[in-house]
Every structure is written in C-alpha cells, then in structure tokens.
Motif scaffolding. Structure first.
Motif, PDB file in Angstrom:
ATOM      1  N   ARG A 292       0.831  -1.219   0.000  1.00 52.34           N
ATOM      2  CA  ARG A 292       0.000   0.000   0.000  1.00 52.34           C
ATOM      3  C   ARG A 292       0.857   1.257   0.000  1.00 52.34           C
ATOM      4  O   ARG A 292       0.697   2.137   0.841  1.00 52.34           O
ATOM      5  N   MET A 293       1.802   1.311  -0.930  1.00 53.76           N
ATOM      6  CA  MET A 293       2.635   2.511  -1.017  1.00 53.76           C
ATOM      7  C   MET A 293       2.573   3.117  -2.417  1.00 53.76           C
ATOM      8  O   MET A 293       3.581   3.522  -2.979  1.00 53.76           O
ATOM      9  N   VAL A 294       1.342   3.172  -2.947  1.00 48.41           N
ATOM     10  CA  VAL A 294       1.134   3.752  -4.273  1.00 48.41           C
ATOM     11  C   VAL A 294       1.586   5.210  -4.298  1.00 48.41           C
ATOM     12  O   VAL A 294       2.227   5.664  -5.240  1.00 48.41           O
ATOM     13  N   PHE A 295       1.247   5.920  -3.218  1.00 47.47           N
ATOM     14  CA  PHE A 295       1.598   7.334  -3.180  1.00 47.47           C
ATOM     15  C   PHE A 295       3.121   7.517  -3.145  1.00 47.47           C
ATOM     16  O   PHE A 295       3.646   8.478  -3.696  1.00 47.47           O
ATOM     17  N   LEU A 296       3.829   6.565  -2.519  1.00 47.95           N
ATOM     18  CA  LEU A 296       5.286   6.639  -2.489  1.00 47.95           C
ATOM     19  C   LEU A 296       5.835   6.547  -3.909  1.00 47.95           C
ATOM     20  O   LEU A 296       6.742   7.295  -4.289  1.00 47.95           O
TER      21      LEU A 296
END
Lengths: 335, 238
Positions: free
Chosen positions: A39-43
């Motif tokens: 869950r690190m799409v924004f990263l």
C-alpha cells in the motif's frame, strides 16, 4: 500501408525506444506488485516526481556549467529518488505519512516545472520529463535500461520469496527471523534504481502508471502473488510496447499512450474477472439445482406446473422443461 | 523449557503498562492469556514474539522455532493467495529464505495441512474460506515451520461456537501429540477452562498480572471477581 505494418517497417528507427519502454514496463510492473501489496502507491508517485526533478536539475546544472560527467540526468534521477526515499523514511506518525509523501510529490512536480522551463534540449524538454513524450533514447541509455532489466529480473528470481513474505506478513517474517531489513533494502534499492532510470527515459507519468496499473490487473487475475509478479511484468512490458505502437498509430504522446494501454488492460482483466466469477456462480447454481432436481420426484402434487410439450407433458422448473421418464429426468430446454 | 520469562515488564517507550511477570512455558502446556479489551494482552504477546522490546526483564527462548498465528483480519483479502501458498510461507526460516533452490515440496507443509484438515482446501483462495477454515489454514502455516512453541492471537474471534470448539480440539490434539507448548489469547473462558493448563490474567487498569496453573487461577479471588459469573454461564467475556 496499415499503421501496424508501417510501425514494423520503421522498427529499426523505433527499436531502442520501444524496447526501452518494454523493459521499463516489465521491471516496474513486477515491482508494482510490492507497491500495491505494501500500500505505497503514493510513495511510487512521489518517487517518480522526485526522479524527474533530479533529471531537470541535472540538465539545469549542465547549462550552468557543471561538468557533464557529474551532472548526468541518470545520476540526477538517482539522486532525486534516493533523497525522496530518505525523506519518506523519516519516522512520522502514520496519519502524517500521506502528507509527507504529498509534499515530496508536489515539490517534485513543481520543481520539475520550474526548472524544466529553463532547459530546452534536443531530447529533453519539460513535457518529456513529466509526461513521457520523448520518442527516442540514446544508445547508452538503452544499454543502461537493458542491463538494469536483466539485473533486477535476476534479483526477483533470487529473492522474490523473501520479498513477498516481508511484504505480505511483516510480523510473521520477523517472528520467523527472516532478514527483514536486508530484504527491505533490496526492495527500496530496486525501486529507486528502476524509477530513476525509467523516469529519465520515459517521464514521470508512465513510470507511475507502470508501477500501479499492470500490478492492479495482475492481482485481479493471478492465483497467488508469485503468478502476479510474472503477469504484472508481462502486462507492464505489453503496455510499454503497445503504448509505443498506439502513440505511433494515433499520433499520441508516448507516455500517455503507454498509460492508456495499461489502463485498458486493467479494464479488460476486470471485465473478464467479473464475467468469469458470474459464470462460476452460475455453474455452482446449476450444480446445486441439479442435485436438488435429482432428489426431486415430479408428479401431480410436486409443486411444478405441468405443460404440454409436443406429444407429451413436461414440468416447468426455473423456466426449463423437465421431462421425467424411465427412472430419470431430461431437460427439454427453456420454455 | 520453551520460554523462560523473568521479571518481564511490557509497555511502550520505556514505560511499563503491567506489573512484572515471571513464568515458564514447558512442552505440552497450554497457557491462556485472558483479560478485558485493552488489558495489555497483545502487548505481552508481541513482546514474547520479539516484535517489540521489553521495558525490563528477560525473555529466553528454548530450542526450536516459534509458530505465530496472527488474527485473521491481518491477512489482506485483496491479495490472491491459495491455502497452499499461505502454508508454504510458514516453512521459511532466517536467511534460508534467500536460497532459491529451497525445495517447494516440503513434507512439513503436507503434514501441517493434514493435521489441521485443510489438505482438500489447498487450491482454494483465502477469501473464499469460512472463518473456521481460515483459522485452520493459519494454524497449518504456523505448524509448517515445525515449531516447539505455538503463539496464537485470538484464534476464535468472530467464529460460531461449533468452529471455536473445533479449533480448540485441534490445539488440544497438537499439544498432546506433538508436545507443543501453546500460548493463546482468547475470550472464550469455557473452552479455556477445559483445555488450558495455565492462565495469565492481565488487567492494565487494575495493574494486575496473575500467573499460575489452571486450578490456582480459577479459584483466585481476582479471577472469580471478574469472571466467576461468566464461567458459570459457560460463555465468553468481552
């Protein structure tokens, strides 16, 4: 001549750029599975923007007289990505994590826009940095992405079990004494190098797209995370190459076309998945109905309507004509 | 001895949230960790698993591996995973995970699935399992590492009574057959009173950490005051 024919007729011209997109799509597609699971799409969005800022900064430094061997776009992209990774690793409360990543993304995008307007070169302009509108790659850049694809592919073959374990079940991995820090380091280094090199060649938009969309489709289709890695790499490669063809055929910017092809794959897989699930549910329903039917005896008081069908009577069950005879029951089709 | 805990203080940022505890977990013992919600049970569990540092005291592990069964809600249903994939993850230990030639077929995986009765579900997706099946699959994952100590975090929450009893029956069989040490957090006092050999009653608000054998704890005034009536009704506590 069709678009496809003329595309392949001109293959020698486009080969390096199209294959660079294919390799980048494959690498980023596989790494995208970890991005989604963790869950690190924004990263990944923040990293691609930071890489584009690094590229822009390197070109700007060259214009300002910095030695070209030092201010290379690839080093700039790597520096931007590593700096963003270090900033993202600052321990903050989880509620502020998104805000920090948002700040990195915004500084990356705004910084690229600001610096990018000051650098207009043959292969690099602000649009190619942000959206991937470039249509050619330098031979040395092609060699870098090809080697990177090979090395990161081998790393995945070697370490995917551990990388997936730590991504799926971090506490379990720590209890089982897996080398969690080492595996985290390998994943971050893989992401940083893949993002920086790919952003330098393709631009921030397709890099972000390759890290999200192929994995989204693969996780929808795969039976397990290992299959998802392979499928996602294939979808990423197909998006990279297919996007290049679409850009050629429809005169679109390459990055936008690659993103659209990847999005189309997501849509096709989703529709196929929904239809497949419905077909499976229907089959299960039919099997259940058959079992019920086999245990049921038709007769005057069985509760089903009796209807005339040709020269005999049938019973109407869920819109189908059931004909009992000689100890079994035939389905005479829908009424 | 599988687990030796001496003067252990658990908590956060150097501040203990419970009184100090001393206990020994031996093969074949089933330790039930009970207490109200927010009592510090999970903090205790995470500390003995090495997932967080103790504030004070020592934890010594005996020989053999620890099998950890997390809460079912910690498994992401959006990620495709078959039961066989989940159980295989339990085999990995330490740096061996970096060995690409490690055999995928492992007899411990098959034995663990057989012991927990999930062999027929090997190709079934996690998200399609019932709550009881999910718990048995997680148990199989923990057993695949051939542990000597099994630690479970609320294995029967959100389960019907029948499934709860089934899980505890499996635990009891494993304890007896494999001489496993078991530490389990649960709210089902009736089942715990039947299967546990030892209790650890925790209550952060009352600064209570009551440790002892089943009969001792079940007769202790601190236990009877909290759970005497609940146990008489044969139900679970909150």
């Amino acid at each position: 001549m069709t678009d496809t024919t003329s595309f392949w007729a001109s293959w020698e011209l486009f080969r390096d750029a199209a294959l660079a997109g294919t390799f980048a799509g494959a690498i980023l597609g596989a790494l995208g599975v970890y991005v989604l699971i963790r869950r690190m799409v924004f990263l990944s969005a923040a990293l691609s923007q930071a890489a584009s800022l690094g590229v822009a900064a390197a070109f700007w430094a060259q214009v300002q007289g910095a030695p070209p061997w030092l201010a290379t776009p690839t080093l700039g992209a790597l520096g931007g990505t590593l700096l963003a990774t270090a900033l993202a690793g600052i321990p903050v409360r989880s509620s502020r994590r998104d805000g920090l990543l948002g700040a990195i993304y915004l500084v990356g995008a705004a910084g690229t826009l600001a610096i990018g307007t000051k650098i207009v070169q043959e292969l690099q302009d602000i649009e190619s940095l942000l959206f991937g509108s470039g249509v050619a790659v330098l031979p040395e850049d092609f060699r870098i992405i090809a080697w990177l694809a090979l090395v990161l592919g081998l790393v995945q073959v070697w370490l995917h079990r551990g990388l997936l374990h730590v991504s799926l079940d971090r506490d379990g991995a720590r209890v089982q004494r897996l080398p969690v820090r080492f595996l985290d380091f390998v994943l971050v280094l893989s992401l940083a190098t893949a993002v920086s090199v790919s952003t330098r060649l393709l631009g921030a938009l397709p890099v972000f797209a390759f890290m999200v969309l192929p994995a989204l489709a693969a996780l929808d289709l795969a039976q397990n995370p290992q299959q998802a890695l392979v499928l996602s790499a294939l979808f990423g490669a197909a998006s990279g190459l297919g996007g290049y063809w679409l850009a050629f055929a429809a005169s679109l910017p390459v990055g936008a076309a690659q993103t659209l092809v990847a999005a189309l794959l997501v849509a096709v897989v989703r529709v196929a998945r929904v239809l497949g699930d419905r077909a499976q549910a229907w089959q299960a329903h039919r099997a259940h109905a058959l079992l019920e039917h086999q245990a049921h005896e038709h007769g005057p008081d069985c509760g089903h309507e009796s209807v005339t069908h040709g020269d005999h009577f049938d019973y109407l069950v869920d819109g189908h004509l059931h004909h009992p005879h000689d100890g079994h029951c035939d389905d005479h089709g829908a009424q | 001895m599988l687990l030796q805990i001496d003067e252990l203080a658990v908590g956060y940022q150097g501040r203990a949230i419970l009184p100090r505890m001393t206990l020994r977990v031996a093969p074949g013992q089933l330790w039930a960790v009970i207490g109200p919600n927010g009592a510090g049970k999970s903090t205790f569990l995470r500390t003995i698993l090495g997932l967080q540092h103790p504030v004070a005291g020592t934890i010594s592990r005996g020989p053999g591996a620890i099998g950890y069964v997390p809460q079912r809600s910690e498994i992401d249903s959006a990620v495709p995973q078959r039961v066989i994939d989940l159980v295989r993850m339990g085999v990995e230990r330490g740096w061996r995970v970096l060995d690409p030639l490690a055999a995928r077929r492992n007899p411990a995986v098959e034995a663990a699935m057989r012991d927990t009765d999930v062999t027929a579900l090997a190709r079934t997706q996690w998200q399609r399992l019932s709550e009881g099946q999910k718990q048995r699959a997680l148990l199989a994952q923990a057993l695949a590492g051939e542990p000597t100590l099994l630690v479970l975090d609320e294995p029967t929450s959100a389960m019907d009574v029948h499934a709860e009893a089934g899980i505890f029956a499996v635990l009891e069989r494993l304890r007896a057959e494999r001489r496993l040490g078991v530490v389990v957090i649960s709210h089902h006092l009736a089942l715990l009173a039947r299967y546990a050999t030892h209790f650890l009653l925790l209550d952060k608000d009352e600064q209570l950490a009551l440790v002892g054998e089943r009969e001792t704890v079940l007769r202790h005034p601190a236990f009877l005051e909290r759970y005497g009536q609940v146990l008489d009704r044969g139900g679970r506590h909150d």
